[in-house]
Each structure stands twice: as structure tokens, then as C-alpha cells.
Design a protein around this motif. Structure first.
Motif: not given
Ligand SMILES: C[S@@+](CC[C@H](N)C(=O)[O-])C[C@H]1O[C@@H](n2cnc3c(N)ncnc32)[C@H](O)[C@@H]1O
Length: 258
Positions: A103-110, A125-126, A159-161, A180, A199, A206
């Protein structure tokens, strides 16, 4: 919140990349500048990749997504399999590979680590800028013979998760929702790399993580996994059923009762 997108300017590393950069600026409804001269955040189309950079003195290195080399490449080659804490937290077993919404893709590492373990991962990812960086990394990974098969299990929705999860049909519900969020109190020390400060400047903290946890609990069939800095509080809401603690990271696992 999605940070301060007003400050982001799109640019190109040289003339050959200008039309590509302009297309990105148009898609994200951001200004394009051939030579951004104010200090601030810049999305720069370089020869081989898209990167987020800061203009100005003491600027950290660029932020970009690389699933082939660097830290992700190293983890892919040497980073253990189902023994990893994240694999246990998500519940990956030899004969049972869960489906995951990150739900919180970020840079997609996880998400990449989970896809390497065999999970189908739907990333949400929003931030459109973060999603653009992630899509760029996936496009490059699709051209690599070793990594292509892993990223084929990953897909991305901007989208917003909270909303996305609430609108899922019964058949689309995943086994696991992985969360995350950017932690509001993540200190400089905990953030380790200067690049990560950049970043954070983009996405902000959040603050709505409790709402996201609730949406995740409603959507997951089996469990919700929340990644936290090891010593930080759990997200406000129900208590986790299980906790897996690593050196700097903790996974709070919420089991969904049948
Ligand atoms: C800490 S980072 C995640 C890092 C990710 N786990 C990784 O491995 O790269 C948090 C990310 O979640 C996104 N985010 C936070 N709340 C969100 C939501 N409700 N819907 C979609 N994206 C969200 C933020 O924009 C941010 O890019």
C-alpha cells in the motif's frame, strides 16, 4: 500528505533528453526548465534513468530506482530467501506464497524483495513523482535478463491506498496488505542516507497511517504487515498479533481472524 509537489521542476540532462523530459512534465503537470537555477527539487531525465536531485549547495546524491545494481542488486544476489524477517512477517512458506498489496510502494524496494520471494505484488503509490521514478526503474529492469522475471510479478497503480483498498471487490482482496508509511519521527540518524532525506522532502510524513492501517485490516484476507523503525510506537489502532524485530526494523503483524 504527498509532500510539496509545487517545488518540483522537470529537466533534462542534455538536449537529447529534452522531449522525453517535457513529456514527463506534461504528464505530471509540473513545470519544465532546461536549466533550473532556483534551489529545490528537480526530476531530471538523465541518459539512462530518471532521477530526483536537489539543486543547491550540500545537495545529496540523486534518488532513483535501480533493481539491477546497487543495494537491490546486492540483496537480490546475496540477501537470503525465506529466512529473511520480511518473509516470515508476510508468511511466505515453501508451499504457500501469499498475494500482496504493497500500500506504500515508495521506491519499490520492499515490493521487489517480496516479488523475488515469489509473491505477486500490487504496488500502490500516491505520489505521482515517486510513481514515475518507480515506473522508470521497472522499465529498465524489464530489459535485464535476470531481473525481468521478478518485476513481472510487480505492478503499480498511482492512487491513494485508503481509497484503493476500500474499493476492492471480494475477488481482488489480497492475502496480505503491506504498509510502510513515512514515519513522522524518523530521525536523521534513523534515515541513514542523505538521499532518503531528499525523498522525505518530496513525500513528507504520512500522518494518516492510522486510517491506512484500518483500510488495510478491512481489505486483507490473512494479515496486515506494518514495517516500523525498531523502537518506534505501533500505528495507533489495534495491537499487533505478532512482532518480528530486526536490528533497525520491526514488523508488526496483524492476523485477520476468519
Ligand atoms: C517509507 S516510503 C515506502 C518505502 C518502500 N517500502 C520501499 O521499500 O521503497 C512510504 C511511501 O508510501 C507512500 N504512501 C504513504 N501513504 C500512502 C497512501 N495512503 N496511499 C499510497 N501511497 C502512500 C508515500 O508517498 C511514500 O512514497
Amino acid at each position: 500528505m504527498v509532500g510539496n509537489l509545487n517545488n518540483v521542476i522537470v529537466t533534462a540532462v542534455d538536449d537529447s533528453r529534452v522531449s522525453g523530459a517535457q513529456a514527463i512534465a506534461e504528464r505530471l503537470v509540473l513545470p519544465f526548465a532546461a536549466e533550473p537555477n532556483e534551489s529545490g527539487l528537480v526530476l531530471r531525465l538523465a541518459a539512462e534513468r530518471l532521477e530526483l536531485v536537489q539543486i543547491g549547495p550540500d545537495a545529496p546524491g540523486p534518488v532513483y530506482v535501480d533493481f539491477i545494481e546497487g543495494a537491490m542488486g546486492h540483496r537480490r544476489r546475496f540477501g537470503g530467501g525465506r529466512g529473511q524477517l520480511v518473509a516470515k512477517a508476510v508468511g511466505v512458506k515453501k508451499d504457500k506464497i501469499p498475494t500482496v498489496i504493497d500500500a506504500t510502494a515508495g521506491l519499490g524496494r520492499d515490493a521487489f524483495v517480496l516479488a523475488k520471494l515469489g509473491c505477486q505484488v500490487q504496488m500502490i503509490e500516491r505520489s505521482p513523482v515517486v510513481a514515475e521514478l518507480l515506473s522508470d526503474g521497472m522499465r529498465r529492469a524489464e530489459k535485464d535478463d535476470e531481473v525481468r522475471e521478478i518485476v513481472a510479478r510487480m505492478s503499480l497503480v498511482v492512487a491513494d491506498a485508503c481509497r484503493y483498498l476500500a474499493e476492492l471487490g471480494e475477488a481482488e482482496r489480497p492475502d496480505v496488505v503491506y504498509v510502510d508509511p513515512m514515519h513522522p519521527e524518523r530521525t536523521k540518524a534513523a534515515m541513514v542516507k542523505k538521499e532518503m532525506q531528499l525523498f522525505r522532502a518530496l513525500v513528507g510524513a504520512d500522518e494518516d497511517d492510522a486510517t491506512l492501517l484500518q483500510a488495510a485490516l478491512n481489505a486483507a484476507r490473512k494479515r496486515v504487515v506494518v514495517k516500523r523503525p525498531r523502537k518506534s510506537e505501533a500505528i495507533p489502532g489495534p495491537k499487533p498479533s505478532l512482532v518480528y524485530e530486526g536490528k533497525s526494523t520491526r514488523f508488526d503483524v496483524y492476523l485477520i481472524s476468519a
